[in-house]
Design a protein around this motif. Structure first.
Motif, PDB file in Angstrom:
ATOM      1  N   LEU A 143      23.368  -3.421 -12.647  1.00 31.48           N
ATOM      2  CA  LEU A 143      22.696  -4.649 -13.089  1.00 31.48           C
ATOM      3  C   LEU A 143      22.791  -5.741 -12.025  1.00 31.48           C
ATOM      4  O   LEU A 143      21.817  -6.480 -11.801  1.00 31.48           O
ATOM      5  CB  LEU A 143      23.292  -5.127 -14.415  1.00 31.48           C
ATOM      6  CG  LEU A 143      22.991  -4.250 -15.637  1.00 31.48           C
ATOM      7  CD1 LEU A 143      23.748  -4.756 -16.853  1.00 31.48           C
ATOM      8  CD2 LEU A 143      21.489  -4.221 -15.909  1.00 31.48           C
ATOM      9  N   ASN A 144      23.946  -5.859 -11.365  1.00 30.12           N
ATOM     10  CA  ASN A 144      24.071  -6.839 -10.275  1.00 30.12           C
ATOM     11  C   ASN A 144      23.097  -6.524  -9.144  1.00 30.12           C
ATOM     12  O   ASN A 144      22.474  -7.434  -8.565  1.00 30.12           O
ATOM     13  CB  ASN A 144      25.512  -6.876  -9.750  1.00 30.12           C
ATOM     14  CG  ASN A 144      26.443  -7.644 -10.660  1.00 30.12           C
ATOM     15  OD1 ASN A 144      26.006  -8.492 -11.430  1.00 30.12           O
ATOM     16  ND2 ASN A 144      27.732  -7.346 -10.566  1.00 30.12           N
ATOM     17  N   PHE A 145      22.942  -5.237  -8.819  1.00 29.88           N
ATOM     18  CA  PHE A 145      21.989  -4.837  -7.781  1.00 29.88           C
ATOM     19  C   PHE A 145      20.560  -5.195  -8.202  1.00 29.88           C
ATOM     20  O   PHE A 145      19.767  -5.693  -7.394  1.00 29.88           O
ATOM     21  CB  PHE A 145      22.111  -3.331  -7.503  1.00 29.88           C
ATOM     22  CG  PHE A 145      21.144  -2.835  -6.488  1.00 29.88           C
ATOM     23  CD1 PHE A 145      21.316  -3.142  -5.138  1.00 29.88           C
ATOM     24  CD2 PHE A 145      20.033  -2.087  -6.863  1.00 29.88           C
ATOM     25  CE1 PHE A 145      20.408  -2.692  -4.192  1.00 29.88           C
ATOM     26  CE2 PHE A 145      19.128  -1.645  -5.927  1.00 29.88           C
ATOM     27  CZ  PHE A 145      19.312  -1.938  -4.589  1.00 29.88           C
ATOM     28  N   GLN A 146      20.247  -4.946  -9.488  1.00 30.28           N
ATOM     29  CA  GLN A 146      18.903  -5.288  -9.981  1.00 30.28           C
ATOM     30  C   GLN A 146      18.678  -6.794  -9.923  1.00 30.28           C
ATOM     31  O   GLN A 146      17.591  -7.244  -9.574  1.00 30.28           O
ATOM     32  CB  GLN A 146      18.717  -4.781 -11.416  1.00 30.28           C
ATOM     33  CG  GLN A 146      18.564  -3.282 -11.523  1.00 30.28           C
ATOM     34  CD  GLN A 146      18.448  -2.816 -12.971  1.00 30.28           C
ATOM     35  OE1 GLN A 146      18.521  -3.601 -13.896  1.00 30.28           O
ATOM     36  NE2 GLN A 146      18.269  -1.506 -13.141  1.00 30.28           N
ATOM     37  N   ILE A 147      19.713  -7.572 -10.272  1.00 33.99           N
ATOM     38  CA  ILE A 147      19.563  -9.037 -10.213  1.00 33.99           C
ATOM     39  C   ILE A 147      19.317  -9.487  -8.778  1.00 33.99           C
ATOM     40  O   ILE A 147      18.438 -10.313  -8.508  1.00 33.99           O
ATOM     41  CB  ILE A 147      20.805  -9.725 -10.807  1.00 33.99           C
ATOM     42  CG1 ILE A 147      20.840  -9.544 -12.322  1.00 33.99           C
ATOM     43  CG2 ILE A 147      20.848 -11.202 -10.458  1.00 33.99           C
ATOM     44  CD1 ILE A 147      22.136  -9.996 -12.978  1.00 33.99           C
ATOM     45  N   GLU A 148      20.096  -8.929  -7.834  1.00 33.53           N
ATOM     46  CA  GLU A 148      19.920  -9.300  -6.431  1.00 33.53           C
ATOM     47  C   GLU A 148      18.541  -8.891  -5.927  1.00 33.53           C
ATOM     48  O   GLU A 148      17.877  -9.660  -5.219  1.00 33.53           O
ATOM     49  CB  GLU A 148      21.020  -8.661  -5.572  1.00 33.53           C
ATOM     50  CG  GLU A 148      22.389  -9.255  -5.793  1.00 33.53           C
ATOM     51  CD  GLU A 148      23.476  -8.506  -5.049  1.00 33.53           C
ATOM     52  OE1 GLU A 148      23.152  -7.594  -4.251  1.00 33.53           O
ATOM     53  OE2 GLU A 148      24.665  -8.831  -5.265  1.00 33.53           O
ATOM     54  N   SER A 149      18.114  -7.699  -6.289  1.00 31.36           N
ATOM     55  CA  SER A 149      16.790  -7.257  -5.826  1.00 31.36           C
ATOM     56  C   SER A 149      15.683  -8.059  -6.514  1.00 31.36           C
ATOM     57  O   SER A 149      14.637  -8.322  -5.899  1.00 31.36           O
ATOM     58  CB  SER A 149      16.600  -5.756  -6.064  1.00 31.36           C
ATOM     59  OG  SER A 149      16.638  -5.465  -7.444  1.00 31.36           O
ATOM     60  N   THR A 150      15.897  -8.464  -7.770  1.00 32.72           N
ATOM     61  CA  THR A 150      14.907  -9.307  -8.455  1.00 32.72           C
ATOM     62  C   THR A 150      14.823 -10.658  -7.772  1.00 32.72           C
ATOM     63  O   THR A 150      13.725 -11.199  -7.572  1.00 32.72           O
ATOM     64  CB  THR A 150      15.284  -9.488  -9.934  1.00 32.72           C
ATOM     65  OG1 THR A 150      15.397  -8.214 -10.543  1.00 32.72           O
ATOM     66  CG2 THR A 150      14.265 -10.299 -10.685  1.00 32.72           C
ATOM     67  N   GLU A 152      15.422 -11.274  -4.630  1.00 33.23           N
ATOM     68  CA  GLU A 152      14.721 -11.067  -3.357  1.00 33.23           C
ATOM     69  C   GLU A 152      13.224 -10.871  -3.589  1.00 33.23           C
ATOM     70  O   GLU A 152      12.393 -11.413  -2.841  1.00 33.23           O
ATOM     71  CB  GLU A 152      15.301  -9.850  -2.630  1.00 33.23           C
ATOM     72  CG  GLU A 152      16.685 -10.086  -2.073  1.00 33.23           C
ATOM     73  CD  GLU A 152      17.260  -8.843  -1.419  1.00 33.23           C
ATOM     74  OE1 GLU A 152      16.523  -7.851  -1.237  1.00 33.23           O
ATOM     75  OE2 GLU A 152      18.455  -8.865  -1.089  1.00 33.23           O
ATOM     76  N   SER A 153      12.844 -10.127  -4.622  1.00 31.31           N
ATOM     77  CA  SER A 153      11.405  -9.908  -4.868  1.00 31.31           C
ATOM     78  C   SER A 153      10.744 -11.206  -5.318  1.00 31.31           C
ATOM     79  O   SER A 153       9.592 -11.481  -4.941  1.00 31.31           O
ATOM     80  CB  SER A 153      11.190  -8.794  -5.901  1.00 31.31           C
ATOM     81  OG  SER A 153      11.664  -9.185  -7.167  1.00 31.31           O
ATOM     82  N   ASN A 154      11.456 -12.014  -6.116  1.00 30.69           N
ATOM     83  CA  ASN A 154      10.903 -13.316  -6.503  1.00 30.69           C
ATOM     84  C   ASN A 154      10.720 -14.207  -5.281  1.00 30.69           C
ATOM     85  O   ASN A 154       9.694 -14.900  -5.152  1.00 30.69           O
ATOM     86  CB  ASN A 154      11.816 -14.017  -7.519  1.00 30.69           C
ATOM     87  CG  ASN A 154      11.679 -13.461  -8.915  1.00 30.69           C
ATOM     88  OD1 ASN A 154      10.673 -12.811  -9.232  1.00 30.69           O
ATOM     89  ND2 ASN A 154      12.677 -13.703  -9.746  1.00 30.69           N
ATOM     90  N   LEU A 155      11.698 -14.189  -4.403  1.00 27.31           N
ATOM     91  CA  LEU A 155      11.606 -14.977  -3.179  1.00 27.31           C
ATOM     92  C   LEU A 155      10.429 -14.504  -2.330  1.00 27.31           C
ATOM     93  O   LEU A 155       9.655 -15.332  -1.815  1.00 27.31           O
ATOM     94  CB  LEU A 155      12.919 -14.868  -2.405  1.00 27.31           C
ATOM     95  CG  LEU A 155      13.081 -15.785  -1.204  1.00 27.31           C
ATOM     96  CD1 LEU A 155      13.000 -17.243  -1.621  1.00 27.31           C
ATOM     97  CD2 LEU A 155      14.394 -15.503  -0.512  1.00 27.31           C
TER      98      LEU A 155
END
Length: 190
Positions: A143-150, A152-155
């Motif tokens: 979940l932490n990886f998904q949050i970080e990747s989310t 980055e994708s939002n950015l």
């Protein structure tokens, strides 16, 4: 005569006050003598294990003066008398103590089995909980990886949208000068 009787009574009472508990050795039938050696007349036989009171010890002849259960006084060899209770008296006590100890051992072995079963169930539960913790930690990492990747994708999406808006503005700024200009009416009203 009264004085002699009083003295004998006093001696008898005083010797019983200092008497030591003992028994005839557990391995023999013993002859009781009238005096402190085997030169004296035999007055009776006494069975092994019989409880007696040790009244006096004669260090020269190594004989012991004893009082038998019926009150008769005599002398026996020192090696024929042991201190304390005989085996016939101690054995029932020891058997009772042994039975109590065996009962206690049985109770303790039952308790040990119960505690071992409880320990095994707790170990299994601990193992299960450890596996659950490992699974939850893996889920948290995912979940932490998904949050970080989310993030980055939002950015990236915002940068993309901003870039498109900027590109559109540049294109619009380049194209607009080529559009025909509207001419102003010459009204003098203003």
């Amino acid at each position: 005569m009264k004085k002699l009787l009083l003295i004998i009574t006093f001696l008898f009472v005083s010797t019983s006050a200092i008497a030591e508990k003992g028994h005839i050795a557990d391995d023999a039938m013993v002859y009781v003598h009238n005096g402190p050696s085997n030169q004296y007349r035999i007055i009776t036989r006494i069975k092994s294990g019989t409880a007696v009171e040790i009244l006096k010890r004669d260090p020269k002849s190594k004989y012991v003066q004893i009082r038998m259960p019926k009150g008769k006084i005599g002398w026996v060899e020192n090696t024929s008398v042991d201190r304390g209770d005989s085996l016939s008296v101690r054995l029932p006590k020891l058997q009772s103590s042994l039975e109590q100890s065996q009962s206690l051992v049985k109770q303790q072995s039952i308790q040990i089995e119960q505690l071992q079963a409880e320990s095994n169930s707790l170990k299994e539960e601990n193992s299960s909980l450890t596996q659950n913790v490992a699974q939850l930690q893996a889920t948290i990492k995912e979940l932490n990886f998904q949050i970080e990747s989310t993030d980055e994708s939002n950015l990236m999406r915002w940068f993309t949208h901003g870039g498109l808006v900027a590109l559109g503005g540049v294109i619009l700024g380049l194209i607009l000068p080529y559009f025909p200009k509207r001419r102003k009416r010459k009204d003098d009203w203003f």
